[in-house]
Scaffold this motif. Structure first.
Motif, PDB file in Angstrom:
ATOM      1  N   VAL A  70       0.834  -1.198   0.000  1.00 22.67           N
ATOM      2  CA  VAL A  70       0.000   0.000   0.000  1.00 22.67           C
ATOM      3  C   VAL A  70       0.870   1.249   0.000  1.00 22.67           C
ATOM      4  O   VAL A  70       0.637   2.191  -0.752  1.00 22.67           O
ATOM      5  N   ASN A  71       1.880   1.270   0.851  1.00 19.01           N
ATOM      6  CA  ASN A  71       2.798   2.403   0.925  1.00 19.01           C
ATOM      7  C   ASN A  71       4.095   2.051   0.229  1.00 19.01           C
ATOM      8  O   ASN A  71       4.783   1.132   0.635  1.00 19.01           O
ATOM      9  N   LYS A  72       4.412   2.780  -0.835  1.00 14.39           N
ATOM     10  CA  LYS A  72       5.687   2.547  -1.541  1.00 14.39           C
ATOM     11  C   LYS A  72       6.813   3.008  -0.638  1.00 14.39           C
ATOM     12  O   LYS A  72       7.014   4.192  -0.424  1.00 14.39           O
ATOM     13  N   THR A  73       7.523   2.055  -0.059  1.00 10.68           N
ATOM     14  CA  THR A  73       8.596   2.348   0.881  1.00 10.68           C
ATOM     15  C   THR A  73       9.849   1.609   0.451  1.00 10.68           C
ATOM     16  O   THR A  73       9.795   0.439   0.092  1.00 10.68           O
ATOM     17  N   GLY A  98      13.026   3.377   8.034  1.00  7.34           N
ATOM     18  CA  GLY A  98      13.115   4.795   8.346  1.00  7.34           C
ATOM     19  C   GLY A  98      11.829   5.490   8.709  1.00  7.34           C
ATOM     20  O   GLY A  98      11.831   6.674   9.042  1.00  7.34           O
ATOM     21  N   THR A  99      10.701   4.779   8.640  1.00  9.14           N
ATOM     22  CA  THR A  99       9.430   5.432   8.934  1.00  9.14           C
ATOM     23  C   THR A  99       9.318   5.850  10.401  1.00  9.14           C
ATOM     24  O   THR A  99       8.585   6.777  10.717  1.00  9.14           O
ATOM     25  N   ASP A 100      10.068   5.200  11.279  1.00  8.45           N
ATOM     26  CA  ASP A 100      10.057   5.580  12.690  1.00  8.45           C
ATOM     27  C   ASP A 100      10.618   6.986  12.899  1.00  8.45           C
ATOM     28  O   ASP A 100      10.335   7.632  13.905  1.00  8.45           O
ATOM     29  N   ALA A 101      11.401   7.494  11.934  1.00 15.32           N
ATOM     30  CA  ALA A 101      11.970   8.842  12.022  1.00 15.32           C
ATOM     31  C   ALA A 101      11.238   9.825  11.109  1.00 15.32           C
ATOM     32  O   ALA A 101      11.698  10.944  10.910  1.00 15.32           O
TER      33      ALA A 101
END
Length: 193
Positions: A70-73, A98-101
């Motif tokens: 769903v989220n292009k990460t 890196g989504t935690d930052a």
């Protein structure tokens, strides 16, 4: 000087682009297939491969996208193999995003073995950058350290004094033993000082 775990020449193995790695003995080239690592439904980019003679293992680091998510990460993954054929894809050693930052992802790993400025012992350094250009938060450089390639420190900013506020990606670092100087090369946006 940290040659105790690595050897004296550099070899290239094709995946989608070249893996660069150091080793003390040649892998079984005649038994390998190209690519040596793949995910049929995902993209792999920015590959980096190192050999650790203390574990008799190869460690692959790479960026990967999950096109069906769903989220292009973008993620940075680390896998281990003893033969360059069998990789533990189910339980990666590292799976950073890196989504935690507050970033959309991370990418572009580079791994080097350097002497610790504190202890003098050899320490592995993983360099990478955030990905996705979040508005108001340009991509930045980071690093982590490890003594065994299995347990990594928390994320630390790399060269924040010269990159803060400017998009900075694709870091590579080397250490000049003759002059005890760290050298950093990275790509910066046009507005970088």
């Amino acid at each position: 000087f940290c040659l105790n775990r690595t050897m004296a020449h550099t070899l290239f193995v094709a995946i989608s682009i070249s893996f660069v790695f150091l080793c003390s003995s040649s892998p079984p080239w005649e038994t390998l297939r190209n690519p040596i690592l793949e995910y049929p439904n995902e993209s792999i980019k920015d590959p980096y491969l190192v050999y650790d003679a203390t574990r008799n293992s190869y460690f692959a680091f790479f960026s990967s996208f999950f096109p069906n998510s769903v989220n292009k990460t973008s993620h940075v993954f680390q896998l281990e193999s003893s033969d360059l054929k069998n990789w533990n894809k189910v339980h990666p050693i590292l799976a950073l995003n890196g989504t935690d930052a507050g970033f959309k992802g991370v990418c572009s790993p580079s791994v080097k073995l350097f002497p610790s400025v504190v202890s003098g012992h050899c320490v592995w350094h993983l360099f990478y950058n955030s990905w996705g250009d979040v508005r108001g938060k340009p991509d930045q450089l980071f690093y982590r350290t490890s003594t065994d390639l299995l347990h990594w420190s928390s994320r630390k900013p790399l060269a924040v004094d010269i990159t803060k506020g400017h998009r900075s990606i694709d870091a590579d670092v080397t250490y000049d033993h003759r002059t005890a100087t760290w050298l950093l090369v990275f790509k910066a946006d046009n507005g970088h000082p």
